[in-house]
Design a protein around this motif. Structure first.
Motif, PDB file in Angstrom:
ATOM      1  N   LEU A  99      14.871  24.970  53.408  1.00 25.98           N
ATOM      2  CA  LEU A  99      16.288  25.336  53.458  1.00 25.98           C
ATOM      3  C   LEU A  99      16.479  26.840  53.273  1.00 25.98           C
ATOM      4  O   LEU A  99      17.279  27.466  53.979  1.00 25.98           O
ATOM      5  N   ALA A 100      15.768  27.418  52.319  1.00 23.75           N
ATOM      6  CA  ALA A 100      15.928  28.842  52.050  1.00 23.75           C
ATOM      7  C   ALA A 100      15.452  29.694  53.222  1.00 23.75           C
ATOM      8  O   ALA A 100      16.058  30.725  53.549  1.00 23.75           O
ATOM      9  N   THR A 101      14.397  29.275  53.882  1.00 23.29           N
ATOM     10  CA  THR A 101      13.899  30.019  55.048  1.00 23.29           C
ATOM     11  C   THR A 101      14.906  29.958  56.190  1.00 23.29           C
ATOM     12  O   THR A 101      15.176  30.973  56.858  1.00 23.29           O
ATOM     13  N   LEU A 102      15.488  28.797  56.405  1.00 31.49           N
ATOM     14  CA  LEU A 102      16.524  28.661  57.435  1.00 31.49           C
ATOM     15  C   LEU A 102      17.767  29.465  57.071  1.00 31.49           C
ATOM     16  O   LEU A 102      18.380  30.101  57.940  1.00 31.49           O
ATOM     17  N   LEU A 103      18.135  29.463  55.794  1.00 35.05           N
ATOM     18  CA  LEU A 103      19.300  30.228  55.347  1.00 35.05           C
ATOM     19  C   LEU A 103      19.077  31.718  55.560  1.00 35.05           C
ATOM     20  O   LEU A 103      19.987  32.453  55.970  1.00 35.05           O
ATOM     21  N   THR A 104      17.861  32.177  55.287  1.00 28.12           N
ATOM     22  CA  THR A 104      17.518  33.581  55.508  1.00 28.12           C
ATOM     23  C   THR A 104      17.558  33.921  56.994  1.00 28.12           C
ATOM     24  O   THR A 104      18.099  34.969  57.395  1.00 28.12           O
ATOM     25  N   ALA A 105      16.990  33.060  57.807  1.00 26.75           N
ATOM     26  CA  ALA A 105      17.017  33.299  59.254  1.00 26.75           C
ATOM     27  C   ALA A 105      18.445  33.366  59.767  1.00 26.75           C
ATOM     28  O   ALA A 105      18.778  34.225  60.600  1.00 26.75           O
ATOM     29  N   ALA A 106      19.314  32.484  59.265  1.00 21.50           N
ATOM     30  CA  ALA A 106      20.716  32.505  59.688  1.00 21.50           C
ATOM     31  C   ALA A 106      21.388  33.826  59.320  1.00 21.50           C
ATOM     32  O   ALA A 106      22.150  34.403  60.112  1.00 21.50           O
ATOM     33  N   ALA A 107      21.101  34.326  58.114  1.00 24.47           N
ATOM     34  CA  ALA A 107      21.679  35.610  57.689  1.00 24.47           C
ATOM     35  C   ALA A 107      21.200  36.747  58.585  1.00 24.47           C
ATOM     36  O   ALA A 107      21.966  37.644  58.947  1.00 24.47           O
ATOM     37  N   LEU A 108      19.926  36.731  58.955  1.00 23.16           N
ATOM     38  CA  LEU A 108      19.390  37.777  59.829  1.00 23.16           C
ATOM     39  C   LEU A 108      19.957  37.661  61.238  1.00 23.16           C
ATOM     40  O   LEU A 108      20.260  38.684  61.877  1.00 23.16           O
ATOM     41  N   ILE A 109      20.088  36.465  61.739  1.00 23.05           N
ATOM     42  CA  ILE A 109      20.666  36.283  63.076  1.00 23.05           C
ATOM     43  C   ILE A 109      22.082  36.860  63.123  1.00 23.05           C
ATOM     44  O   ILE A 109      22.489  37.470  64.121  1.00 23.05           O
ATOM     45  N   ARG A 110      22.820  36.712  62.026  1.00 15.06           N
ATOM     46  CA  ARG A 110      24.196  37.206  61.983  1.00 15.06           C
ATOM     47  C   ARG A 110      24.284  38.719  61.907  1.00 15.06           C
ATOM     48  O   ARG A 110      25.164  39.320  62.516  1.00 15.06           O
ATOM     49  N   SER A 111      23.387  39.372  61.139  1.00 16.94           N
ATOM     50  CA  SER A 111      23.646  40.784  60.840  1.00 16.94           C
ATOM     51  C   SER A 111      22.464  41.723  60.991  1.00 16.94           C
ATOM     52  O   SER A 111      22.569  42.900  60.634  1.00 16.94           O
ATOM     53  N   ALA A 112      21.352  41.266  61.540  1.00 19.66           N
ATOM     54  CA  ALA A 112      20.204  42.145  61.767  1.00 19.66           C
ATOM     55  C   ALA A 112      19.991  42.337  63.259  1.00 19.66           C
ATOM     56  O   ALA A 112      20.431  41.517  64.081  1.00 19.66           O
ATOM     57  N   PRO A 113      19.297  43.401  63.665  1.00 24.45           N
ATOM     58  CA  PRO A 113      18.952  43.577  65.079  1.00 24.45           C
ATOM     59  C   PRO A 113      18.090  42.430  65.583  1.00 24.45           C
ATOM     60  O   PRO A 113      17.409  41.741  64.808  1.00 24.45           O
ATOM     61  N   ASN A 114      18.085  42.227  66.886  1.00 27.05           N
ATOM     62  CA  ASN A 114      17.336  41.117  67.478  1.00 27.05           C
ATOM     63  C   ASN A 114      15.858  41.147  67.105  1.00 27.05           C
ATOM     64  O   ASN A 114      15.253  40.091  66.853  1.00 27.05           O
ATOM     65  N   ALA A 115      15.267  42.342  67.070  1.00 27.13           N
ATOM     66  CA  ALA A 115      13.831  42.426  66.781  1.00 27.13           C
ATOM     67  C   ALA A 115      13.511  41.850  65.408  1.00 27.13           C
ATOM     68  O   ALA A 115      12.477  41.192  65.222  1.00 27.13           O
ATOM     69  N   VAL A 116      14.384  42.092  64.444  1.00 31.51           N
ATOM     70  CA  VAL A 116      14.146  41.592  63.088  1.00 31.51           C
ATOM     71  C   VAL A 116      14.397  40.090  63.021  1.00 31.51           C
ATOM     72  O   VAL A 116      13.576  39.324  62.503  1.00 31.51           O
ATOM     73  N   ALA A 117      15.548  39.640  63.537  1.00 32.31           N
ATOM     74  CA  ALA A 117      15.876  38.213  63.487  1.00 32.31           C
ATOM     75  C   ALA A 117      14.857  37.383  64.261  1.00 32.31           C
ATOM     76  O   ALA A 117      14.371  36.350  63.774  1.00 32.31           O
ATOM     77  N   GLU A 118      14.514  37.835  65.455  1.00 26.70           N
ATOM     78  CA  GLU A 118      13.544  37.085  66.263  1.00 26.70           C
ATOM     79  C   GLU A 118      12.154  37.115  65.632  1.00 26.70           C
ATOM     80  O   GLU A 118      11.416  36.122  65.670  1.00 26.70           O
ATOM     81  N   GLY A 119      11.782  38.258  65.053  1.00 27.68           N
ATOM     82  CA  GLY A 119      10.491  38.343  64.388  1.00 27.68           C
ATOM     83  C   GLY A 119      10.412  37.408  63.192  1.00 27.68           C
ATOM     84  O   GLY A 119       9.373  36.779  62.943  1.00 27.68           O
TER      85      GLY A 119
END
Length: 542
Positions: free
Chosen positions: A489-509
């Motif tokens: 759950l925490a990993t998915l929650l972190t990924a969701a936060a990055l998808i919302r507010s980080a550049p694509n390279a970071v979220a996709e990585g």
């Protein structure tokens, strides 16, 4: 007066291939990730720009060094043999306290301005990079405010002083002070996290109580008051114990200072209450329910602190590889080193993103956001702290042997890395709290799932992993799987936060390496990352 550069040409050799010491740095201007995620969380960027420059200044860096080198000293008696039960600190410690409170660390969340908790959270991130020990009394002072609202009279006396932004370390009753700090004393040796096993007794004496008992861990014993748990006639109850009284000192006896692995500038102590005067906070028997408001807010800071520690370690490693060469190439230009740094950067930014997103939930007024904050901050605390130890250790290795030397900040950061996973609920306690919240408050699970699904469609691999989580656990797992369940759950929650507010390279990585798991078991054992884009976020002043 101009000071000459240090001597590089020595009698036996010339000093070269050594990066120039970093000196002052701007913790806001030089941190693209923070500016992105604090902005997305609604934090006050203008205030953080001022505070980030202050926290990276030469004056505060020196104060932090002094506070870490000249440790707190326990003074139990005066020269005549009378008990004083005091702790003496280096002036650097007091300067850090003064600047932290003056910057609004403990108060900005309670001023009513938008983004107060997010702004506070960014300051906690700064503090972890500068001097983590001082964060303890600062954080507890911030977190005590909602707990004190259980009693109107106590709130009227204490909250204005806790949120004044004034540091007053004088030993006077609270009514005589313009500013105050507040700590916590819950843990007893026989119970630890099981506070219902506490044996400290509270006996009513008119409108107040008298406490007698032992506390195995009391953080920051020179605070002006402490929230504590004791057994009253009606059961485990929360009390406010003032440190200083009008006349003879309260029955607050320091037994010893804890000789800790890290967090050494903070005078964690073992204490006894001897007929200590205390005020009841909340109803008898409702101690856990009352003090949990404070714990909930301290957990926000224990989710941000590992992000700050990781950021400090990564910044030090990045500075080193930019100024150091090996095998005829700069370290920063070597593909394997770049892969290691990019992988470290993903954990570091992920920790910041998820913690700041939870701070934003603290700021929102609606019930859904409150429910999300309750479970989300526990998940962020759990994952961020488990990742922190490995990140700091790998960053230390980037510096090689010099990273193991106390002249660098790396040993201090490494000693701090496990701390926030242990304090305010160790890993098992947090995972069981997550499970308990999902049982007791069924709406919490729905709110969390709604947040996770809010970014659906942005990355099909994330969507598949989210679907896979709920197929694997359509309901709650068995207790033995609570860590796996919480990590997922925490990993998915972190990924969701990055998808919302980080550049694509970071979220996709992050999705590639953490959600999908296309990696080995150590940092740098990755492929398929946009390394150049990820590292470009470190290139403006690590």
């Amino acid at each position: 007066m101009t000071v000459s550069d240090p001597v590089s040409r020595l009698g036996t050799h010339e000093v070269f291939n050594q990066p120039t010491p970093r000196g002052a740095r701007d913790l806001w201007a030089n941190d693209l990730a923070l500016r992105d995620h604090a902005g997305a969380a609604g934090a006050d960027g203008a205030r953080l720009a001022r505070v980030g420059a202050l926290y990276g200044s030469e004056a505060l860096l020196q104060a932090a060094t002094d506070a870490q080198r000249d440790l707190p000293r326990l003074k139990l008696f005066d020269r005549s043999g009378r008990r004083v039960d005091e702790v003496e600190f280096h002036p650097g410690y007091h300067k850090l306290m003064q600047e932290g409170l003056g910057a609004g660390y403990a108060s900005v969340a309670w001023t009513g301005q938008p983004g107060g908790h997010a702004t506070h959270a960014a300051m906690a991130y700064f503090q972890a990079q500068l001097e983590p020990g001082v964060a303890c009394p600062l954080t507890m002072t911030y977190a005590a405010v909602p707990a004190l609202q259980a009693d109107q009279k106590l709130a009227e006396t204490w909250i204005p002083r806790l949120s004044s932004g004034i540091y007053d370390p004088s030993m006077r009753p609270i009514e005589e002070k313009a500013g105050a700090t507040l700590g916590m004393a819950m843990t007893e040796k026989q119970g630890g996290s099981d506070v219902r096993a506490n044996t400290t007794r509270a006996v009513r004496e008119g409108d107040v109580y008298r406490l007698n008992g032992h506390k195995w861990f009391c953080s920051a014993p020179m605070c002006d008051g402490f929230l504590t748990l004791a057994q009253a006639e009606g059961g485990l109850t929360c009390f406010l114990v003032p440190r200083w009284l009008d006349g003879e000192r309260n029955g607050f006896r320091i037994q010893r200072l804890k000789n800790k692995l890290g967090n050494q500038a903070n005078a964690s102590s073992e204490i006894e209450y001897v007929d200590a005067l205390a005020y009841r906070l909340g109803d008898e028997g409702a101690g856990v329910r009352t003090i949990i408001e404070m714990v909930h807010h301290t957990r926000l800071d224990t989710a941000l602190a590992p992000a700050g520690l990781m950021r400090a370690a990564l910044a030090e490693a990045h500075w080193w590889v930019e100024g150091r060469s090996a095998f005829q190439r700069r370290l920063i230009d070597q593909p394997l080193m770049r892969s290691v740094l990019a992988d470290l950067a993903l954990d570091t930014e992920g920790a910041l993103a998820v913690a700041m997103s939870m701070a934003a939930a603290f700021d929102r007024e609606d019930e859904e956001s409150r429910a999300l904050a309750r479970i989300g901050v526990a998940l962020a605390k759990y994952l961020n702290n488990k990742r922190c130890i490995a990140v700091v250790g790998e960053a230390m290795e980037v510096l090689g042997g010099v990273g193991y030397v106390e002249e660098t900040p790396m040993p201090m950061l490494y000693r701090e890395a496990p701390l926030n996973s242990i304090w305010e609920g160790s890993g098992n306690v947090i995972c069981l709290d997550v499970m308990r919240a999902l049982v007791r408050e069924p709406e919490t699970g729905a709110v969390l799932r709604k947040d996770l699904e809010s970014v659906s469609g942005a990355d099909r691999r994330y969507d598949a992993a989210l679907k896979g989580h709920f197929e694997r656990w359509p309901g709650l797992p068995q207790e033995a799987e609570a860590r796996w369940f919480s990590e997922s759950l925490a990993t998915l929650l972190t990924a969701a936060a990055l998808i919302r507010s980080a550049p694509n390279a970071v979220a996709e990585g992050y999705v590639t390496s953490r959600v999908v798991g296309a990696r080995g078991s150590v940092h740098g054992a990755v492929s398929g990352l946009d390394v150049d884009a990820i590292l470009s976020r470190l290139a403006n002043g690590s």
